[in-house]
Design an enzyme around this catalytic site. Structure first.
Site: not given
Ligand code: PHE
Length: 340
Positions: A43, A67, A79, A118, A148, A233, A254-256
């Site tokens: 990200r 996940k 990540k 991301d 997604t 978001a 969908a936001a992590n």
């Protein structure tokens, strides 16, 4: 805010990068590789400090471990985070130089960590990273975003079914209409839902106009009077105060890293009678699609990822029948599989 030593203590690896020439500052967090080598998006976001960026990378990497485990995908959680600043936000050529420098950082890890899009990194940015390395996938033409979105859609369907309702005709607010949220808004509308859109960027208003749906001001999004809310978001959306103000019956987006305080927040949803579906289950579509691509060389159909998410959410909801929240059931399932 936690310091770097404490953050590293929660991880298998914490890599900090700085490129003198471009001014790139980046973090790669590796959480758990018992199931396989680390994978996870990268990200691009502004942070107050390097420690804050590392903390975000660490939580998101943990989310990736869960996940992959919950969906039965043989990879570990990682990540990447690229720290955005004013210069990078204003100067596209400079940002692209930094993206290439980041690609060289991936190469320096010797292929251990492979990444993809991301928040803040779309296929357009992946294309730039790919100029120097094949360790980034999800480039132009990838269906990662729609995959997604499809996963979120089938989870909303499963959530409504659990409440004895159909998705068609339901009022669903999509918060954040970037690559994933935008695709989700379109898919939900095609499935007969009554969609509402919220996004601080002008593109949100434009998409609402294009689809002919209502636009909700960002500051009102969480309190909107809707059947379901789909946060797509950034994370950190739900704490005691926001959960107390919700007016919907179902949350799946969908936001992590949506929950502030994990299980405690999940319990607060249950106490309010709102069905909360865990983010790391709901948003696994791209993780399934992109890792299949890494394995087979080509991306499978979106329907393959969609079917995987549908099967997992059904399993999680079955487990939750015993009185657990879906969040607790999903964590239990993920941890079992991480230990396998
Ligand atoms: N960043 C996305 C996620 O959090 C998609 C992604 C998955 C990217 C796996 C790379 C690898 O799931």
């Amino acid at each position: 805010m936690a310091d770097l030593t404490e953050i590293a203590g929660r991880l298998e690896g914490l890599h900090l990068f700085r490129d003198q020439a471009s001014g790139l500052r980046a973090v790669i967090a590796v959480h758990d590789t018992r199931r396989g080598p680390p994978r996870g998006g990268t990200r691009l976001r502004a942070y107050a400090s390097l420690a804050e960026a590392a903390d975000d990378a660490a939580r998101l990497a943990q989310g990736m471990s869960y996940k992959f485990a919950v969906h039965g995908v043989p990879y570990g959680g990682g990540k990447g985070v690229i720290l955005q600043d004013e210069a990078g936000a204003k100067d596209r050529p400079l940002l692209e130089e930094r993206l290439r420098a980041y690609g060289r950082c991936l190469e320096r890890l010797g292929g251990h960590f492979a990444t993809g899009p991301d928040y803040g990194i779309s296929s357009r940015e992946v294309d730039v990273i790919r100029e120097v390395t094949s360790l980034a996938i999800g480039e132009h033409g990838s269906q990662a975003g729609p995959a997604t979105a499809a996963g979120v859609r089938v989870c909303l369907e499963a959530g409504f079914a659990r409440l004895g309702l159909e998705l068609a005709g339901r009022r669903i607010l999509v918060q954040g209409v970037g690559t994933v949220g935008g695709a989700l808004a379109r898919q939900l509308q095609a499935a007969g839902a009554s969609v509402l859109i919220s996004d601080p960027a002008p593109a949100g208003v434009a998409l609402a106009a294009e689809l002919g749906v209502d636009f909700v001001a960002p500051e009102d999004a969480l309190w909107a009077d809707v059947d379901a809310l789909a946060p797509c978001a950034v994370g950190g959306v739900f704490d005691g105060a926001t959960i107390a103000g919700l007016r919907c019956r179902l949350v799946a987006g969908a936001a992590n890293d949506q929950l502030v305080g994990g299980a405690q927040a999940a319990d607060a949803f249950a106490e309010r009678g709102v069905l909360y579906l865990p983010d790391f289950v709901v948003n696994g579509g791209a993780a399934v699609l992109l890792t299949a691509r890494l394995e087979n060389g080509s991306e499978p159909e979106v329907e393959v990822a969609e079917a995987r998410i549908r099967a997992t959410i059904a399993e999680v909801l079955r487990r939750a029948d015993g009185g657990l929240t879906p969040y607790a059931a999903a964590v239990e399932l993920a941890e079992e599989r991480l230990g396998d």
